[in-house]
Design an enzyme around this catalytic site. Structure first.
Site, PDB file in Angstrom:
ATOM      1  N   HIS A  21      28.090 109.990  49.220  1.00  0.00           N
ATOM      2  CA  HIS A  21      28.121 110.071  51.056  1.00  0.00           C
ATOM      3  C   HIS A  21      27.050 110.658  51.494  1.00  0.00           C
ATOM      4  O   HIS A  21      26.610 110.251  52.667  1.00  0.00           O
ATOM      5  CB  HIS A  21      29.452 110.767  51.140  1.00  0.00           C
ATOM      6  CG  HIS A  21      30.907 109.908  50.746  1.00  0.00           C
ATOM      7  ND1 HIS A  21      31.627 109.035  51.602  1.00  0.00           N
ATOM      8  CD2 HIS A  21      31.202 109.613  49.514  1.00  0.00           C
ATOM      9  CE1 HIS A  21      32.532 108.646  50.889  1.00  0.00           C
ATOM     10  NE2 HIS A  21      32.240 108.831  49.667  1.00  0.00           N
ATOM     11  N   ASP A 115      31.101 111.008  58.934  1.00  0.00           N
ATOM     12  CA  ASP A 115      31.574 110.052  57.629  1.00  0.00           C
ATOM     13  C   ASP A 115      32.844 109.683  57.911  1.00  0.00           C
ATOM     14  O   ASP A 115      34.012 110.455  58.295  1.00  0.00           O
ATOM     15  CB  ASP A 115      31.516 110.776  56.240  1.00  0.00           C
ATOM     16  CG  ASP A 115      31.908 109.994  55.003  1.00  0.00           C
ATOM     17  OD1 ASP A 115      32.853 109.244  55.180  1.00  0.00           O
ATOM     18  OD2 ASP A 115      30.872 109.988  54.236  1.00  0.00           O
ATOM     19  N   THR A 137      30.409 104.361  54.246  1.00  0.00           N
ATOM     20  CA  THR A 137      29.454 104.533  53.220  1.00  0.00           C
ATOM     21  C   THR A 137      29.991 103.488  52.284  1.00  0.00           C
ATOM     22  O   THR A 137      29.340 103.097  51.264  1.00  0.00           O
ATOM     23  CB  THR A 137      29.693 105.936  52.634  1.00  0.00           C
ATOM     24  OG1 THR A 137      30.890 106.121  52.323  1.00  0.00           O
ATOM     25  CG2 THR A 137      29.208 106.741  53.466  1.00  0.00           C
ATOM     26  N   GLN A 335      17.219 108.202  40.629  1.00  0.00           N
ATOM     27  CA  GLN A 335      17.589 107.017  40.340  1.00  0.00           C
ATOM     28  C   GLN A 335      16.736 105.744  41.037  1.00  0.00           C
ATOM     29  O   GLN A 335      16.273 104.718  40.760  1.00  0.00           O
ATOM     30  CB  GLN A 335      19.098 106.672  40.725  1.00  0.00           C
ATOM     31  CG  GLN A 335      19.431 105.196  40.660  1.00  0.00           C
ATOM     32  CD  GLN A 335      20.921 105.056  40.407  1.00  0.00           C
ATOM     33  OE1 GLN A 335      21.395 105.587  39.772  1.00  0.00           O
ATOM     34  NE2 GLN A 335      21.620 104.217  41.440  1.00  0.00           N
ATOM     35  N   ASN A 354      26.061 102.714  46.650  1.00  0.00           N
ATOM     36  CA  ASN A 354      24.726 103.112  46.900  1.00  0.00           C
ATOM     37  C   ASN A 354      23.943 102.363  45.911  1.00  0.00           C
ATOM     38  O   ASN A 354      23.165 102.018  46.067  1.00  0.00           O
ATOM     39  CB  ASN A 354      24.695 104.497  46.928  1.00  0.00           C
ATOM     40  CG  ASN A 354      25.375 105.252  48.088  1.00  0.00           C
ATOM     41  OD1 ASN A 354      24.655 105.109  48.998  1.00  0.00           O
ATOM     42  ND2 ASN A 354      26.552 106.142  47.709  1.00  0.00           N
ATOM     43  N   ASP A 374      35.919 101.170  45.441  1.00  0.00           N
ATOM     44  CA  ASP A 374      35.430  99.961  45.924  1.00  0.00           C
ATOM     45  C   ASP A 374      34.574  99.272  44.868  1.00  0.00           C
ATOM     46  O   ASP A 374      34.200  98.013  45.329  1.00  0.00           O
ATOM     47  CB  ASP A 374      34.536 100.371  47.159  1.00  0.00           C
ATOM     48  CG  ASP A 374      33.466 101.199  46.804  1.00  0.00           C
ATOM     49  OD1 ASP A 374      33.677 102.015  45.830  1.00  0.00           O
ATOM     50  OD2 ASP A 374      32.366 101.279  47.390  1.00  0.00           O
ATOM     51  N   GLN A 375      34.458  99.746  43.790  1.00  0.00           N
ATOM     52  CA  GLN A 375      33.645  99.236  42.874  1.00  0.00           C
ATOM     53  C   GLN A 375      34.083  97.721  42.254  1.00  0.00           C
ATOM     54  O   GLN A 375      33.246  96.916  42.092  1.00  0.00           O
ATOM     55  CB  GLN A 375      33.208 100.085  41.471  1.00  0.00           C
ATOM     56  CG  GLN A 375      32.406 101.448  42.130  1.00  0.00           C
ATOM     57  CD  GLN A 375      33.016 102.569  41.044  1.00  0.00           C
ATOM     58  OE1 GLN A 375      33.505 102.306  40.038  1.00  0.00           O
ATOM     59  NE2 GLN A 375      32.973 103.572  41.655  1.00  0.00           N
TER      60      GLN A 375
HETATM   61  C1  UDX Z   1      31.141 107.106  45.169  1.00  0.00           C
HETATM   62  C2  UDX Z   1      31.926 106.052  44.724  1.00  0.00           C
HETATM   63  O1  UDX Z   1      32.363 105.827  43.453  1.00  0.00           O
HETATM   64  C3  UDX Z   1      31.242 104.664  45.243  1.00  0.00           C
HETATM   65  O2  UDX Z   1      31.962 103.715  44.621  1.00  0.00           O
HETATM   66  C4  UDX Z   1      31.273 104.697  46.712  1.00  0.00           C
HETATM   67  O3  UDX Z   1      30.646 103.348  47.251  1.00  0.00           O
HETATM   68  C5  UDX Z   1      30.444 105.925  47.226  1.00  0.00           C
HETATM   69  O4  UDX Z   1      30.998 107.200  46.634  1.00  0.00           O
HETATM   70  P1  UDX Z   1      29.402 107.404  43.177  1.00  0.00           P
HETATM   71  O5  UDX Z   1      30.171 106.926  42.180  1.00  0.00           O
HETATM   72  O6  UDX Z   1      28.462 108.541  42.827  1.00  0.00           O
HETATM   73  O7  UDX Z   1      29.879 107.326  44.469  1.00  0.00           O
HETATM   74  O8  UDX Z   1      28.320 105.905  43.303  1.00  0.00           O
HETATM   75  P2  UDX Z   1      27.226 105.628  44.118  1.00  0.00           P
HETATM   76  O9  UDX Z   1      27.526 105.137  45.672  1.00  0.00           O
HETATM   77  O10 UDX Z   1      26.375 104.524  43.425  1.00  0.00           O
HETATM   78  O11 UDX Z   1      26.254 106.641  44.485  1.00  0.00           O
HETATM   79  C6  UDX Z   1      25.620 107.292  43.445  1.00  0.00           C
HETATM   80  C7  UDX Z   1      24.302 108.236  43.876  1.00  0.00           C
HETATM   81  O12 UDX Z   1      23.626 108.860  43.214  1.00  0.00           O
HETATM   82  C8  UDX Z   1      23.285 106.971  44.153  1.00  0.00           C
HETATM   83  O13 UDX Z   1      22.478 106.911  45.554  1.00  0.00           O
HETATM   84  C9  UDX Z   1      22.107 107.095  43.085  1.00  0.00           C
HETATM   85  O14 UDX Z   1      20.813 106.748  43.487  1.00  0.00           O
HETATM   86  C10 UDX Z   1      22.321 108.607  42.856  1.00  0.00           C
HETATM   87  N1  UDX Z   1      22.088 108.915  41.444  1.00  0.00           N
HETATM   88  C11 UDX Z   1      22.770 108.354  40.485  1.00  0.00           C
HETATM   89  C12 UDX Z   1      20.728 109.633  41.204  1.00  0.00           C
HETATM   90  O15 UDX Z   1      20.099 109.987  42.116  1.00  0.00           O
HETATM   91  N2  UDX Z   1      20.580 109.837  39.986  1.00  0.00           N
HETATM   92  C13 UDX Z   1      21.427 109.583  38.923  1.00  0.00           C
HETATM   93  O16 UDX Z   1      21.022 109.917  37.488  1.00  0.00           O
HETATM   94  C14 UDX Z   1      22.579 108.773  39.030  1.00  0.00           C
END
Ligand code: UDX
Length: 458
Positions: A21, A115, A137, A335, A354, A374-375
Site C-alpha cells: 500500500h 488509502d 491500491t 524488486q 503491485n 485480489d491475487q
Molecule cells: C498486498 C496484497 O497481497 C496484494 O495482493 C495487494 O494487491 C496489495 O497488498 P503484497 O502481498 O505485499 O501486497 O504484494 P504486492 O502488491 O505485489 O506488493 C509487494 C511490494 O513489495 C511490491 O511493490 C514489490 O516491488 C515489493 N517487493 C517485494 C520488494 O521491494 N522486494 C521484495 O523482495 C519483494
C-alpha cells in the site's frame, strides 16, 4: 503542468502501513511533488520509526497513531480485525491533531489523499473542509467485483459456476477475490473489505493505481458510478520514461534490500536466464508448498533468485540455500531493479497488484501462483486477458507440485507459449510507458487532479 507556477497546495497523503500500500502512494506523492504540490506523507508512528529512509529524501513524512506504536499488530488474518478496529478508534483524532498542527504552523492542508483501507479519513477531510481523494491500491476489476457485492448485485455465498458482471469478462467463481468466493474463511475481514465501499462514492476523487488501457472496460464501468481516475502504474518514472533517470527511489521499505548482492549475482547471469520468485510481503506458504517450489526450481535447471521472507525460511529443505549451484535465496530485494534487469526471464509471482503492475510495466512474463485476496483475480487477467503469463497447475489439495512448477518454468522460459507471452509482454510494456508521455492517460488524470487543487481555496 510543467512550467506552471504552483501555489504549493499542501496535500496530505495518508498511506496504510503495509508494503503493497505504501509503495504506490509514495510514487504518487512523488508525482504530485514533481508538479509543484507540497506533499506530506503520513503513515503510522511504528512504520515511520522503522522505515529505511536512506534512499529517500524528497518527501516529508509524519506519523499518526494506530494504537500500536510499538508494533506487534497484524500477525494473522484474525489480528487484522483487531488492528483495523483499533486504528479506526484512534486514527481520526490523531490525524485531526496533525492537521491542526499544520494549520497553526501556517501550512494548512488543502487536500487529503487516503488509502481506501482507512475510510474514516474521509470524515476527517470533510470536517476540515479538505478535498477528499480516496486511493485504491488494487485493480479496477477487483474494485468492480467488491462494488457489486457491496451493492447487493452479487450475492455471497455464490452458487453459480460463472459470473457475468458489467465491465468484466466472464469469471469462474475462483477467479473472484478470495474474500468474495470464500467469505467464510475470513468472515470479519471479508465484511470489512466490502464495508469500505460504503463511502467511496462520497469522495471528491477516486484515484486508482492502474491505467486506462489495461482495464478499459472496468474503468468505463466504475467511472459511471464514481469520480474515478486511473493514475498508474505508480512506479518510479525512470522505469517508464528515460527522461527521468534520476528518479530511482522506490517504496519505503522496512526490510534490508540486499541490493548489491542481488544485482551482482544477476550481472553474472546471461540475458533472460533467471526465474525471479517472490510471493510479496504478506503471504506465507505451507511447509509442503515451500518444499515443492524448492525442488521444482532446482529440477527446472534454470537460474533462480528466490525471495524467502524470514517466517518461511525454516520451511526450506535442509541446507537448501547453502548448497545451490544455480540459485540465490534472499530475504528481500530491490524488486523493481531486479525486474528491470536483463538477466531476468520470468517472474514466478503471487500476483499481488503491485508485483503484477511492475512486471507488466517492465515487460516481464509471469508464472502465476495466487494465494488469496485480489491475487486470484489478478492471475486470471494475467493469463487470459492480457496473456502475459501462465497459471501454475494445482493438485486436488491446492498444492503446486514440483513437476508442474518445472514444466511451467520450461513452458514460459523456452516453449512456444513463452514466445507468445513475451510478445504480449512487450506490447503491454509499451502501453504502460505511454501513459506518462505528454497527453498520456494517467499523466492527464494527474494533471486534472493537480489543477483543481491549485484552484482550491486553501
Ligand atoms: C498486498 C496484497 O497481497 C496484494 O495482493 C495487494 O494487491 C496489495 O497488498 P503484497 O502481498 O505485499 O501486497 O504484494 P504486492 O502488491 O505485489 O506488493 C509487494 C511490494 O513489495 C511490491 O511493490 C514489490 O516491488 C515489493 N517487493 C517485494 C520488494 O521491494 N522486494 C521484495 O523482495 C519483494
Amino acid at each position: 503542468m510543467e512550467g506552471v507556477e504552483a501555489n504549493k497546495t499542501h496535500c496530505i497523503v495518508l498511506a496504510y502501513p503495509a508494503q503493497g500500500h505504501l509503495n504506490p502512494m509514495v510514487q504518487f506523492s512523488k508525482r504530485l511533488i514533481q508538479k509543484g504540490v507540497r506533499v506530506t506523507l503520513v503513515t503510522t508512528h511504528f512504520y515511520c520509526k522503522n522505515l529505511r529512509k536512506e534512499n529517500y529524501n524528497s518527501i516529508s513524512i509524519e506519523g499518526i497513531t494506530d494504537g500500536f506504536d510499538e508494533g506487534g499488530a497484524m500477525q494473522s488474518a484474525e489480528d487484522w480485525e483487531t488492528y483495523l478496529n483499533k486504528f479506526w478508534q484512534v486514527g481520526p483524532a490523531s490525524l485531526a491533531e496533525l492537521l491542526e498542527k499544520f494549520a497553526s504552523s501556517g501550512s494548512p492542508a488543502g487536500c487529503l489523499v487516503y488509502d481506501s483501507f482507512m475510510p474514516w479519513a474521509l470524515d476527517v477531510a470533510k470536517k476540515y473542509e479538505l478535498v477528499g481523494a480516496v486511493f485504491l491500491t488494487q485493480s479496477c476489476a477487483v474494485n468492480n467485483v467488491y462494488y457489486h457485492v457491496h451493492e447487493g448485485l452479487l450475492k455471497t455465498p455464490i452458487s453459480e459456476h460463472t459470473i457475468s458482471l458489467p465491465g468484466l469478462p466472464e469469471l469462474a467463481v475462483k477467479d473472484l477475490p478470495s474474500f468474495v468466493y470464500s467469505p467464510d474463511s475470513y468472515p470479519v475481514l471479508s465484511k470489512l473489505i466490502v464495508d469500505i465501499f460504503s463511502s467511496i462514492g462520497k469522495a471528491d476523487w477516486v484515484l486508482c493505481n492502474t491505467f486506462y488501457e489495461l482495464e478499459e472496460e472496468a474503468v468505463k464501468f466504475l467511472s459511471k458510478v464514481w469520480p474515478l481516475r486511473p493514475i498508474g502504474p505508480a512506479i518510479p518514472s525512470m522505469y517508464l520514461d528515460q527522461r527521468h533517470q534520476d528518479d530511482t527511489e522506490y517504496g519505503l521499505s522496512i526490510l534490508n534490500q540486499n541490493t548489491e548482492v542481488c544485482l551482482k549475482w544477476l550481472g553474472e547471469r546471461p540475458k533472460r536466464s533467471v526465474v525471479y520468485v517472490s510471493f510479496g510481503s504478506l503471504a506465507s506458504l505451507n511447509d509442503e508448498q515451500m518444499k515443492e517450489i524448492a525442488y521444482g526450481l532446482k529440477d527446472s535447471e534454470s537460474d533462480f533468485l528466490w525471495i524467502v521472507r524470514e517466517p518461511d525460511e525454516a520451511k526450506l529443505p535442509k541446507h537448501f540455500a547453502q548448497t545451490l549451484q544455480k540459485g540465490l535465496v534472499m530475504r528481500w530485494c530491490p524488486q523493481l531493479q531486479v525486474l528491470a534487469h536483463d538477466a531476468v526471464g520470468c517472474f514466478f509471482t503471487h500476483c499481488g497488484w503491485n508485483s503484477t503492475l511492475e512486471a507488466i510495466s517492465l515487460g516481464v512474463p509471469m508464472i502465476a501462483m495466487p494465494q488469496w485476496t485480489d491475487q486470484t483475480t489478478n492471475s486470471k487477467f494475467i493469463m487470459d486477458v492480457w496473456r502475459v503469463g501462465v497459471k501454475v497447475q494445482l493438485d486436488e489439495r491446492g498444492i503446486a507440485k514440483r513437476e508442474a512448477i518445472k514444466q511451467t518454468i520450461k513452458e514460459v522460459m523456452e516453449g512456444e507459449r513463452g514466445k507468445d507471452i513475451r510478445e504480449n509482454s512487450i506490447k503491454w510494456k509499451a502501453l504502460s510507458q505511454s501513459t506518462f508521455n505528454e497527453g498520456g492517460s494517467s499523466e492527464k488524470n494527474i494533471d486534472d487532479f493537480v489543477s483543481t487543487l491549485m484552484f482550491s481555496p486553501k
